[in-house]
Design a protein around this motif. Structure first.
Motif, mmCIF file in Angstrom:
data_model
loop_
_atom_site.group_PDB
_atom_site.id
_atom_site.type_symbol
_atom_site.label_atom_id
_atom_site.label_comp_id
_atom_site.label_asym_id
_atom_site.label_seq_id
_atom_site.Cartn_x
_atom_site.Cartn_y
_atom_site.Cartn_z
ATOM 1 N N GLU A 45 -110.543 -158.427 -82.774
ATOM 2 C CA GLU A 45 -109.605 -159.223 -83.217
ATOM 3 C C GLU A 45 -109.115 -159.671 -84.408
ATOM 4 O OE1 GLU A 45 -110.441 -163.224 -81.408
ATOM 5 O OE2 GLU A 45 -110.869 -162.231 -79.390
ATOM 6 N N ASP A 46 -110.273 -159.415 -85.461
ATOM 7 C CA ASP A 46 -109.791 -159.442 -86.634
ATOM 8 C C ASP A 46 -108.575 -158.337 -87.204
ATOM 9 O OD1 ASP A 46 -111.291 -161.826 -87.094
ATOM 10 O OD2 ASP A 46 -112.843 -160.530 -87.787
ATOM 11 N N GLY A 65 -116.909 -149.056 -78.433
ATOM 12 C CA GLY A 65 -115.783 -149.804 -79.328
ATOM 13 C C GLY A 65 -114.292 -149.381 -78.563
ATOM 14 N N PRO A 82 -114.922 -151.014 -83.938
ATOM 15 C CA PRO A 82 -116.215 -151.585 -83.085
ATOM 16 C C PRO A 82 -115.611 -152.965 -82.254
ATOM 17 C CG PRO A 82 -116.801 -151.432 -85.349
ATOM 18 C CD PRO A 82 -115.292 -151.051 -85.272
ATOM 19 N N LYS A 83 -116.456 -153.224 -81.306
ATOM 20 C CA LYS A 83 -115.861 -154.490 -80.356
ATOM 21 C C LYS A 83 -115.942 -155.631 -81.222
ATOM 22 C CE LYS A 83 -117.496 -152.816 -75.835
ATOM 23 N NZ LYS A 83 -118.152 -153.152 -74.303
ATOM 24 N N ASP A 84 -116.797 -155.913 -82.099
ATOM 25 C CA ASP A 84 -116.761 -157.146 -82.758
ATOM 26 C C ASP A 84 -115.981 -157.298 -83.692
ATOM 27 O OD1 ASP A 84 -118.252 -155.421 -84.367
ATOM 28 O OD2 ASP A 84 -119.692 -156.679 -84.889
ATOM 29 N N ARG A 85 -115.249 -156.378 -84.113
ATOM 30 C CA ARG A 85 -114.134 -156.285 -85.236
ATOM 31 C C ARG A 85 -112.490 -156.384 -84.618
ATOM 32 N NH1 ARG A 85 -116.769 -155.449 -90.049
ATOM 33 N NH2 ARG A 85 -114.712 -156.449 -91.177
#
Length: 291
Positions: free
Chosen positions: A232-233, A254, A227-230
Motif C-alpha cells: 500500500e505504501d 509478495g 513485499p506484502k506488508d509494503r
C-alpha cells in the motif's frame, strides 16, 4: 487502397519519424524524392509535398488522406474532413498560432486600433483578408514569401504570421495584438474516401497506430516486486494512467506491480520506490499505447 500525402519541409522529419515509430516506415530512394512507399497492404501510394498544397489535393480526391496544418486548410478553404489532431510539430508538441503583430514600440494594442488601409504582410493572404473584412477594416494585404517579421515598420504596418514559441517575434521587436487561429497538425481525409467503408476502416486503423505512438511518447513501463506488508505504501508513490496492475508472486512471496509513468519523473520515482521496499525494478521503453 489508400493514397497518402505527407508534408515536406519543416514538418517532414517529425512526420517521417512518427510513421516509422508506428511501423509504417516511409521508403524512398533519396531525401529529395517526392514519391515514396509504405510496405503495408492498406497503402498504395505515398507522396511528399508542401503542406500548403495538401488540403486542396485531398479535397480534389487526388489523395485519400494527408497530414497538414489546420492553418492551410483554412487558408485554402478546402472541403476536407478531419480524423483528428496530431499533437506534434517541428519544435514542440504545442500548436502553432496565426497572429497579428506590430512593433513593440507601437501605440496599437488591438486590431481595432489599426487604421483603415493598414498595410499587412502575410503568407496567409486569404485568411488575413477574411479576418480583417469580418472586423470592418480595409487592409492592403501583401503576400509574403518569408522573413515576414523583417518587414515592419518600414514596408508594412503589421504582419500576420505563424508562431510556435514566439522567440522570433520577440527577437524582431514585435508584440502580438491578436490571434487569428490556433493550428495543430491534422490528419485530413477526402469526404468521398471517408464515405467508402473499406477505405474509412483502413484510414482509422492507420490513425490508431499513429495515435498509439504519440500517446506513448514521454512514458515508460515500470515493473517491480514488493513485499506484502509494503504494497500500500508503494502504490501510493505510483503516478499511473490507470490503477497499477498487481499480481501475487509464486509462493506468496509478495506482489509484482507494473504501471505506466511519465519518463520525466523516473529519476525521482525509482529511488523512492527502492526506499519503499521495491526490488527488481525494471524500466521498459514503450513504443505504442492503444486505448
Amino acid at each position: 487502397m489508400l493514397k497518402i500525402v505527407l508534408p515536406k519541409g519543416s514538418l517532414e522529419k517529425a512526420t517521417l519519424e512518427l510513421f516509422e515509430a508506428a511501423d509504417l516506415k516511409v521508403r524512398r530512394d533519396s531525401a529529395v524524392q517526392y514519391k515514396a512507399s509504405i510496405v503495408d497492404p492498406r497503402v498504395d501510394e505515398v507522396r511528399i509535398l508542401r503542406p500548403q498544397e495538401i488540403p486542396q489535393y485531398v479535397s480534389e480526391g487526388l489523395f485519400d488522406l494527408g497530414i497538414t496544418g489546420r492553418d492551410w486548410v483554412e487558408e485554402t478553404a478546402s472541403s476536407v474532413e478531419s480524423l483528428g489532431e496530431m499533437h506534434y510539430s517541428k519544435a514542440t508538441s504545442d500548436p502553432v498560432r496565426i497572429i497579428v503583430a506590430v512593433p513593440q514600440a507601437s501605440e496599437v494594442e488591438s486590431v481595432a486600433d489599426l487604421p483603415q488601409g493598414v498595410r499587412v504582410s502575410s503568407e496567409y493572404p486569404e485568411l488575413t483578408r477574411r479576418f480583417f473584412a469580418e472586423r470592418g477594416i480595409e487592409a492592403d494585404i501583401r503576400l509574403s514569401y518569408g522573413a515576414t517579421e523583417a518587414k515592419v515598420p518600414d514596408i508594412v504596418d503589421c504582419i500576420v504570421d505563424i508562431t510556435e514559441t514566439g522567440r522570433a517575434l520577440r527577437a524582431a521587436g514585435l508584440k502580438i495584438i491578436d490571434t487569428i487561429l490556433v493550428s495543430y497538425t491534422e490528419l485530413i481525409v477526402n469526404p468521398e474516401s471517408l464515405a467508402n467503408p473499406e477505405k474509412a476502416h483502413a484510414m482509422r486503423q492507420l490513425k490508431t497506430l499513429l495515435d498509439g505512438v504519440l500517446e506513448a511518447r514521454g512514458k515508460v513501463l515500470v515493473k517491480l516486486n514488493v513485499p506484502k506488508d509494503r504494497l500500500e505504501d508503494l502504490i501510493a508513490l505510483l503516478p499511473s494512467m490507470k490503477a497499477p496492475t498487481v499480481n501475487e508472486l509464486f509462493g506468496e512471496a509478495g506482489y509484482a506491480v507494473e504501471t505506466v509513468v511519465p519518463k520525466a519523473t523516473i529519476n525521482v520515482l525509482i529511488p523512492a520506490l527502492s526506499d519503499a521496499g521495491a526490488t527488481d525494478i525494471i524500466e521498459i521503453p514503450i513504443a505504442k499505447i492503444v486505448h
